[in-house]
Design a protein around this motif. Structure first.
Motif, PDB file in Angstrom:
ATOM      1  N   MET A   1       4.012  -8.283 -13.890  1.00  0.00           N
ATOM      2  CA  MET A   1       3.017  -7.348 -13.834  1.00  0.00           C
ATOM      3  C   MET A   1       3.232  -6.210 -12.776  1.00  0.00           C
ATOM      4  O   MET A   1       3.649  -6.414 -11.766  1.00  0.00           O
ATOM      5  CB  MET A   1       1.637  -7.722 -13.619  1.00  0.00           C
ATOM      6  N   LEU A   2       3.305  -4.962 -13.216  1.00  0.00           N
ATOM      7  CA  LEU A   2       3.515  -3.905 -12.408  1.00  0.00           C
ATOM      8  C   LEU A   2       2.512  -3.591 -11.414  1.00  0.00           C
ATOM      9  O   LEU A   2       1.363  -3.990 -11.651  1.00  0.00           O
ATOM     10  CB  LEU A   2       3.653  -2.544 -13.018  1.00  0.00           C
ATOM     11  N   THR A   3       2.676  -3.149  -9.986  1.00  0.00           N
ATOM     12  CA  THR A   3       1.439  -3.079  -9.082  1.00  0.00           C
ATOM     13  C   THR A   3       1.770  -1.809  -8.546  1.00  0.00           C
ATOM     14  O   THR A   3       2.904  -1.028  -8.631  1.00  0.00           O
ATOM     15  CB  THR A   3       1.974  -4.146  -8.066  1.00  0.00           C
ATOM     16  N   ALA A   4       0.523  -1.213  -8.076  1.00  0.00           N
ATOM     17  CA  ALA A   4       0.684   0.114  -7.600  1.00  0.00           C
ATOM     18  C   ALA A   4       1.133   0.095  -6.103  1.00  0.00           C
ATOM     19  O   ALA A   4       1.024  -0.858  -5.509  1.00  0.00           O
ATOM     20  CB  ALA A   4      -0.738   0.435  -7.682  1.00  0.00           C
ATOM     21  N   ALA A   5       1.514   1.388  -5.803  1.00  0.00           N
ATOM     22  CA  ALA A   5       1.845   1.706  -4.304  1.00  0.00           C
ATOM     23  C   ALA A   5       0.854   1.442  -3.407  1.00  0.00           C
ATOM     24  O   ALA A   5      -0.415   1.631  -3.908  1.00  0.00           O
ATOM     25  CB  ALA A   5       2.266   3.089  -4.310  1.00  0.00           C
ATOM     26  N   GLU A   6       0.925   0.883  -2.285  1.00  0.00           N
ATOM     27  CA  GLU A   6       0.072   0.606  -1.222  1.00  0.00           C
ATOM     28  C   GLU A   6       0.466   1.542  -0.144  1.00  0.00           C
ATOM     29  O   GLU A   6       1.771   1.263   0.372  1.00  0.00           O
ATOM     30  CB  GLU A   6      -0.178  -0.902  -0.913  1.00  0.00           C
ATOM     31  N   LEU A   7      -0.063   2.545   0.114  1.00  0.00           N
ATOM     32  CA  LEU A   7       0.265   3.353   1.300  1.00  0.00           C
ATOM     33  C   LEU A   7      -0.807   3.388   2.297  1.00  0.00           C
ATOM     34  O   LEU A   7      -1.862   3.367   2.108  1.00  0.00           O
ATOM     35  CB  LEU A   7       0.495   4.755   0.803  1.00  0.00           C
ATOM     36  N   THR A   8      -0.279   3.799   3.559  1.00  0.00           N
ATOM     37  CA  THR A   8      -0.995   3.971   4.671  1.00  0.00           C
ATOM     38  C   THR A   8      -1.223   5.258   5.123  1.00  0.00           C
ATOM     39  O   THR A   8      -0.391   6.140   5.447  1.00  0.00           O
ATOM     40  CB  THR A   8      -0.397   3.197   6.095  1.00  0.00           C
ATOM     41  N   LEU A   9      -2.716   5.784   5.229  1.00  0.00           N
ATOM     42  CA  LEU A   9      -2.644   7.173   5.577  1.00  0.00           C
ATOM     43  C   LEU A   9      -3.043   7.169   6.908  1.00  0.00           C
ATOM     44  O   LEU A   9      -3.060   6.454   7.680  1.00  0.00           O
ATOM     45  CB  LEU A   9      -4.106   7.467   4.615  1.00  0.00           C
ATOM     46  N   PRO A  10      -3.075   8.627   7.552  1.00  0.00           N
ATOM     47  CA  PRO A  10      -3.174   8.608   9.120  1.00  0.00           C
ATOM     48  C   PRO A  10      -4.685   7.880   9.325  1.00  0.00           C
ATOM     49  O   PRO A  10      -5.621   7.701   8.744  1.00  0.00           O
ATOM     50  CB  PRO A  10      -3.401  10.166   9.411  1.00  0.00           C
ATOM     51  N   ALA A  11      -4.538   7.647  10.657  1.00  0.00           N
ATOM     52  CA  ALA A  11      -5.892   6.895  11.184  1.00  0.00           C
ATOM     53  C   ALA A  11      -7.116   7.658  11.270  1.00  0.00           C
ATOM     54  O   ALA A  11      -8.192   7.224  11.117  1.00  0.00           O
ATOM     55  CB  ALA A  11      -5.528   6.611  12.464  1.00  0.00           C
ATOM     56  N   ASP A  12      -6.873   8.996  11.534  1.00  0.00           N
ATOM     57  CA  ASP A  12      -8.194   9.824  11.373  1.00  0.00           C
ATOM     58  C   ASP A  12      -8.463  10.402  10.039  1.00  0.00           C
ATOM     59  O   ASP A  12      -9.151  11.702   9.814  1.00  0.00           O
ATOM     60  CB  ASP A  12      -7.738  11.322  12.137  1.00  0.00           C
ATOM     61  N   SER A  13      -8.176   9.798   8.738  1.00  0.00           N
ATOM     62  CA  SER A  13      -8.607   9.980   7.448  1.00  0.00           C
ATOM     63  C   SER A  13      -9.721   9.530   7.157  1.00  0.00           C
ATOM     64  O   SER A  13     -10.296   8.255   7.529  1.00  0.00           O
ATOM     65  CB  SER A  13      -7.571   9.757   6.584  1.00  0.00           C
ATOM     66  N   ALA A  14     -10.597  10.065   6.173  1.00  0.00           N
ATOM     67  CA  ALA A  14     -11.770   9.473   5.757  1.00  0.00           C
ATOM     68  C   ALA A  14     -11.907   9.454   4.242  1.00  0.00           C
ATOM     69  O   ALA A  14     -11.455  10.863   3.605  1.00  0.00           O
ATOM     70  CB  ALA A  14     -12.836  10.036   6.395  1.00  0.00           C
ATOM     71  N   ALA A  15     -12.221   8.630   3.512  1.00  0.00           N
ATOM     72  CA  ALA A  15     -12.333   8.642   1.960  1.00  0.00           C
ATOM     73  C   ALA A  15     -13.468   9.756   1.578  1.00  0.00           C
ATOM     74  O   ALA A  15     -14.334   9.707   2.190  1.00  0.00           O
ATOM     75  CB  ALA A  15     -12.623   7.359   1.263  1.00  0.00           C
ATOM     76  N   VAL A  16     -12.934  10.561   0.571  1.00  0.00           N
ATOM     77  CA  VAL A  16     -14.104  11.459   0.128  1.00  0.00           C
ATOM     78  C   VAL A  16     -14.526  11.249  -1.346  1.00  0.00           C
ATOM     79  O   VAL A  16     -15.813  11.076  -1.378  1.00  0.00           O
ATOM     80  CB  VAL A  16     -13.493  12.999   0.196  1.00  0.00           C
ATOM     81  N   SER A  17     -13.747  10.996  -2.303  1.00  0.00           N
ATOM     82  CA  SER A  17     -14.034  10.585  -3.487  1.00  0.00           C
ATOM     83  C   SER A  17     -13.031   9.755  -4.165  1.00  0.00           C
ATOM     84  O   SER A  17     -12.075   9.509  -3.879  1.00  0.00           O
ATOM     85  CB  SER A  17     -14.108  11.950  -4.318  1.00  0.00           C
TER      86      SER A  17
END
Length: 288
Positions: free
Chosen positions: A1-17
């Motif tokens: 099964m294909l899996t999606a990328a897992e990336l690390t965003l900057p520490a000062d990021s916040a999810a919006v939508s």
């Protein structure tokens, strides 16, 4: 099964939508805008659209570069990597899919775009600055059997509660904002009953800033003639104005309305998701 990328965003990021389409088509941009068209490659499957707000003074490239490195390390092949002018500037920005403001903010002169492919999976990353913050949009598309992985393709290095984007800041930075929470009656220009945070925020903004006026502009998709759509879009804008006055006692004399029909799309009208995004009402800031 294909899996999606897992990336690390900057520490000062916040999810919006986060927006998900269980089965759809994503046209992955693979080349700069040419002759009013953006070359693309079709991917079918589950589509996820996520956005983040990143505080701090980092440039768009400083934010994007680590994400690009992580994609390459995970076996993705980069198809397009360009900055604003090299991508095609205004033409490229409005030729690709972008999550509507205020969830995603794009400065035409300060953005960087990346698209990458791994097997049947596609990922695009758009980074732009708007005022004192930067915004990151990630769209991923892949087979439905990878849905559990695709749902949350990005991991923040430090988690925290998502912070909503302040509508007043969007207006002051960009001069206009999409009212994303509005819902109209099916097949009607009447705004559905209910409380809308965007209208409450607009009323508060007007009251606190007597030097400004607002222009409410309705927009549609391309179904029907422009003349019909111009009328529909103006009536929807008027419905929003009426609700502002009735529910929030906004000053009628400081709010104008207009209908643009389908003349200013923010997404492709060739796909259902794009047509849905184009059916909107925007608030435009005017000097009194």
């Amino acid at each position: 099964m294909l899996t999606a990328a897992e990336l690390t965003l900057p520490a000062d990021s916040a999810a919006v939508s986060e927006r998900a389409t269980v089965l759809g088509v994503y046209q992955l941009p693979v080349g700069p805008e040419q002759g009013d068209k953006v070359p693309s490659e079709r991917f079918e499957g589950q589509i996820n659209r996520r956005t983040w707000r990143v505080e701090g003074s980092g440039t768009v490239l400083q934010i994007l570069a680590p994400l690009r490195e992580q994609l390459v390390e995970q076996g993705y092949e980069v198809r397009l990597d360009c900055a604003a002018r090299d991508c095609g500037g205004f033409g490229f920005r409005f030729g690709i899919e972008v999550v509507p403001a205020p969830d995603m903010m794009v400065d035409i002169s300060r953005y960087h775009f990346l698209s990458a492919v791994r097997g049947q999976e596609a990922v695009s990353v758009l980074v732009s600055r708007a005022g004192e913050a930067a915004f990151v949009q990630v769209i991923s598309a892949g087979p439905r059997d990878a849905a559990a992985e695709v749902q949350k393709p990005f991991v923040q290095s430090e988690t925290g509660p998502a912070r909503p984007v302040d509508l007043s800041k969007v207006l002051e930075v960009r001069g206009h904002a999409v009212l994303t929470d509005l819902v109209f009656e099916s097949g009607s220009t009447r705004l559905r009953d209910g409380e809308y945070d965007s209208l409450r925020e607009l009323a508060v903004f007007l009251d606190a800033n007597p030097q400004y006026r607002l222009l409410l502009v309705g927009h549609t998709d391309t179904v029907g003639s422009q003349a019909q759509n111009a009328g529909i879009s103006e009536r929807r804008a008027q419905s929003v104005k009426d609700r502002l006055i009735e529910a929030h006692t906004a000053d009628e004399g400081r709010i104008d309305v207009a209908g643009a029909g389908y003349l200013a799309p923010i997404a492709s009208n060739l796909i259902p998701e794009g047509r849905e995004a184009n059916r909107r009402v925007e608030a435009v800031l005017l000097a009194d």
